[in-house]
Motif scaffolding. Structure first.
Motif, PDB file in Angstrom:
ATOM      1  N   ALA A  11       0.815  -1.205   0.000  1.00  0.00           N
ATOM      2  CA  ALA A  11       0.000   0.000   0.000  1.00  0.00           C
ATOM      3  C   ALA A  11       0.853   1.262   0.000  1.00  0.00           C
ATOM      4  O   ALA A  11       0.448   2.284  -0.529  1.00  0.00           O
ATOM      5  CB  ALA A  11      -0.921  -0.006   1.227  1.00  0.00           C
ATOM      6  N   ASP A  12       2.028   1.197   0.620  1.00  0.00           N
ATOM      7  CA  ASP A  12       2.844   2.399   0.736  1.00  0.00           C
ATOM      8  C   ASP A  12       3.963   2.445  -0.288  1.00  0.00           C
ATOM      9  O   ASP A  12       4.900   3.213  -0.150  1.00  0.00           O
ATOM     10  CB  ASP A  12       3.430   2.508   2.146  1.00  0.00           C
ATOM     11  CG  ASP A  12       4.234   1.284   2.532  1.00  0.00           C
ATOM     12  OD1 ASP A  12       4.107   0.254   1.858  1.00  0.00           O
ATOM     13  OD2 ASP A  12       4.975   1.355   3.525  1.00  0.00           O
ATOM     14  N   ARG A  13       3.884   1.627  -1.329  1.00  0.00           N
ATOM     15  CA  ARG A  13       4.926   1.655  -2.352  1.00  0.00           C
ATOM     16  C   ARG A  13       4.718   2.871  -3.249  1.00  0.00           C
ATOM     17  O   ARG A  13       3.716   2.982  -3.934  1.00  0.00           O
ATOM     18  CB  ARG A  13       4.904   0.374  -3.185  1.00  0.00           C
ATOM     19  CG  ARG A  13       6.096   0.271  -4.127  1.00  0.00           C
ATOM     20  CD  ARG A  13       6.145  -1.084  -4.799  1.00  0.00           C
ATOM     21  NE  ARG A  13       6.383  -2.147  -3.845  1.00  0.00           N
ATOM     22  CZ  ARG A  13       7.573  -2.414  -3.298  1.00  0.00           C
ATOM     23  NH1 ARG A  13       8.623  -1.683  -3.622  1.00  0.00           N
ATOM     24  NH2 ARG A  13       7.726  -3.394  -2.442  1.00  0.00           N
ATOM     25  N   VAL A  14       5.669   3.786  -3.229  1.00  0.00           N
ATOM     26  CA  VAL A  14       5.602   4.991  -4.039  1.00  0.00           C
ATOM     27  C   VAL A  14       6.744   4.921  -5.038  1.00  0.00           C
ATOM     28  O   VAL A  14       7.914   4.994  -4.664  1.00  0.00           O
ATOM     29  CB  VAL A  14       5.726   6.259  -3.167  1.00  0.00           C
ATOM     30  CG1 VAL A  14       5.617   7.506  -4.023  1.00  0.00           C
ATOM     31  CG2 VAL A  14       4.641   6.261  -2.093  1.00  0.00           C
ATOM     32  N   GLU A  15       6.405   4.736  -6.314  1.00  0.00           N
ATOM     33  CA  GLU A  15       7.416   4.518  -7.336  1.00  0.00           C
ATOM     34  C   GLU A  15       6.918   5.043  -8.667  1.00  0.00           C
ATOM     35  O   GLU A  15       5.720   5.137  -8.893  1.00  0.00           O
ATOM     36  CB  GLU A  15       7.715   3.020  -7.461  1.00  0.00           C
ATOM     37  CG  GLU A  15       6.485   2.216  -7.845  1.00  0.00           C
ATOM     38  CD  GLU A  15       6.665   0.716  -7.685  1.00  0.00           C
ATOM     39  OE1 GLU A  15       7.775   0.296  -7.314  1.00  0.00           O
ATOM     40  OE2 GLU A  15       5.708  -0.024  -7.922  1.00  0.00           O
ATOM     41  N   ALA A  21       7.755  -0.989 -13.968  1.00  0.00           N
ATOM     42  CA  ALA A  21       7.936  -1.832 -15.149  1.00  0.00           C
ATOM     43  C   ALA A  21       9.097  -2.811 -15.022  1.00  0.00           C
ATOM     44  O   ALA A  21       9.214  -3.729 -15.835  1.00  0.00           O
ATOM     45  CB  ALA A  21       8.145  -0.966 -16.387  1.00  0.00           C
ATOM     46  N   VAL A  22       9.952  -2.649 -14.032  1.00  0.00           N
ATOM     47  CA  VAL A  22      11.056  -3.597 -13.819  1.00  0.00           C
ATOM     48  C   VAL A  22      10.811  -4.405 -12.545  1.00  0.00           C
ATOM     49  O   VAL A  22      11.731  -4.738 -11.799  1.00  0.00           O
ATOM     50  CB  VAL A  22      12.428  -2.888 -13.775  1.00  0.00           C
ATOM     51  CG1 VAL A  22      12.800  -2.360 -15.140  1.00  0.00           C
ATOM     52  CG2 VAL A  22      12.453  -1.777 -12.728  1.00  0.00           C
ATOM     53  N   GLY A  23       9.548  -4.728 -12.299  1.00  0.00           N
ATOM     54  CA  GLY A  23       9.199  -5.564 -11.158  1.00  0.00           C
ATOM     55  C   GLY A  23       9.272  -4.868  -9.827  1.00  0.00           C
ATOM     56  O   GLY A  23       9.386  -5.520  -8.786  1.00  0.00           O
ATOM     57  N   SER A  24       9.207  -3.533  -9.822  1.00  0.00           N
ATOM     58  CA  SER A  24       9.290  -2.733  -8.593  1.00  0.00           C
ATOM     59  C   SER A  24      10.583  -2.991  -7.832  1.00  0.00           C
ATOM     60  O   SER A  24      10.616  -2.959  -6.603  1.00  0.00           O
ATOM     61  CB  SER A  24       8.078  -2.994  -7.695  1.00  0.00           C
ATOM     62  OG  SER A  24       6.882  -2.587  -8.315  1.00  0.00           O
TER      63      SER A  24
END
Length: 296
Positions: A11-15, A21-24
């Motif tokens: 939920a908190d992944r900010v990217e 596109a590179v699997g985070s």
């Protein structure tokens, strides 16, 4: 629509879409904006003054974000993000009501606004960095009400060679009251190999100790077809779900636009369950041109 990726993406992944596109894989990437949330130390490996923003739909719902990294104008590296989410995940056991009215659909609308930060202390000419980060979240959930919560993260980053970066991070390390947050603890390690603007390979692995399916693995590759165009692909295993990613970007060293798509491997024929993201990155202003050094 029931959002099937609600447990697959943090939920908190900010990217940015370039990282998505590179699997985070952001734990060891010294160039992506995603390092602010993934590993607070990684932002200190490369000197830059950069801003970014993005919007995505699908998977978790509607998501928007903005961020900035400054590792150029001071001895320390600093990153700041704001992000918001609107989503409707499946109900957990704790969220199930005591009774249900026949014919009435149960919903679980959630809204969050997050502020995140990362602070990195570089040593040995930016080859080794110690980082500390955290987040402050304001939530308004249909089932659990309104409130404020937060968490802390820590990380290390090492660059033994200009073409190699290694990152270690512990995310969401503080215990948080059940129901107040869906941010699980993550212990992650990553490796980045490549040359920015040419090609790069990123690998990531770790665990979510509190999850029933703790294993987390990811990989991604980026190839620049030209100075102004990049192609990307990635894979991520998280919460037992395999996710495939594709993306592309275009621009210059001063600014670029990126797109990314993530699809669960078992939902490839259902685009409504995919996540689509558009983001942009651009360099900050030249500080010397704004406040020229009088000694010159």
């Amino acid at each position: 629509m029931i959002l099937l990726l609600a447990t697959a993406l943090a939920a908190d992944r900010v990217e940015g879409a370039d990282t998505l596109a590179v699997g985070s894989t952001a734990v060891a990437n010294p160039y992506g904006m995603g390092g602010i949330a993934a590993n607070p130390a990684i932002i200190g490996l490369e000197e830059r003054y950069q801003f970014g923003g993005g919007f995505s739909y699908g998977g978790r719902g509607i998501h928007w974000q903005a961020g900035a990294i400054d590792s150029l104008t001071s001895a320390a590296a600093f990153g700041l993000t704001y992000s918001g989410d609107l989503y409707n995940p499946p109900l957990t056991e704790e969220e199930l009501p005591g009774w249900a009215v026949p014919g009435v659909e149960l919903t679980n609308h959630k809204r969050t606004h997050d502020l995140g930060f990362a602070l990195g202390a570089p040593f040995f000419e930016n080859r080794f960095v110690v980082g500390l980060g955290g987040s402050l979240a304001f939530y308004n959930h249909e089932r659990s009400g309104k409130g404020t919560t937060g968490n802390m993260s820590a990380g290390l980053a090492y660059r033994p060679d200009p073409h190699v970066a290694i990152g270690l991070s512990g995310r969401n390390l503080l215990p948080v009251r059940a129901g107040a947050s869906d941010r699980p603890m993550e212990l992650l390690g990553g490796l980045w190999l490549g040359e920015n603007g040419v090609a790069a390979l990123s690998l990531e692995g770790g665990a979510r100790p509190e999850s029933s399916k703790p294993l987390l693995l990811a990989s991604g590759i980026e190839v620049n077809a030209s100075e102004a165009a990049a192609m990307r692909a990635g894979w991520r295993l998280q919460d037992g779900v395999h996710n495939l990613a594709l993306g592309a970007g275009g621009g210059t060293t001063d600014g670029s636009v990126d797109i990314g798509i993530v699809a669960p491997a078992n939902r490839l024929t259902k685009p409504l369950d995919w996540t689509f993201m558009l983001s942009l990155r651009f360099k900050g202003p030249d500080i010397d041109s704004i406040t020229p050094d009088d000694r010159r």
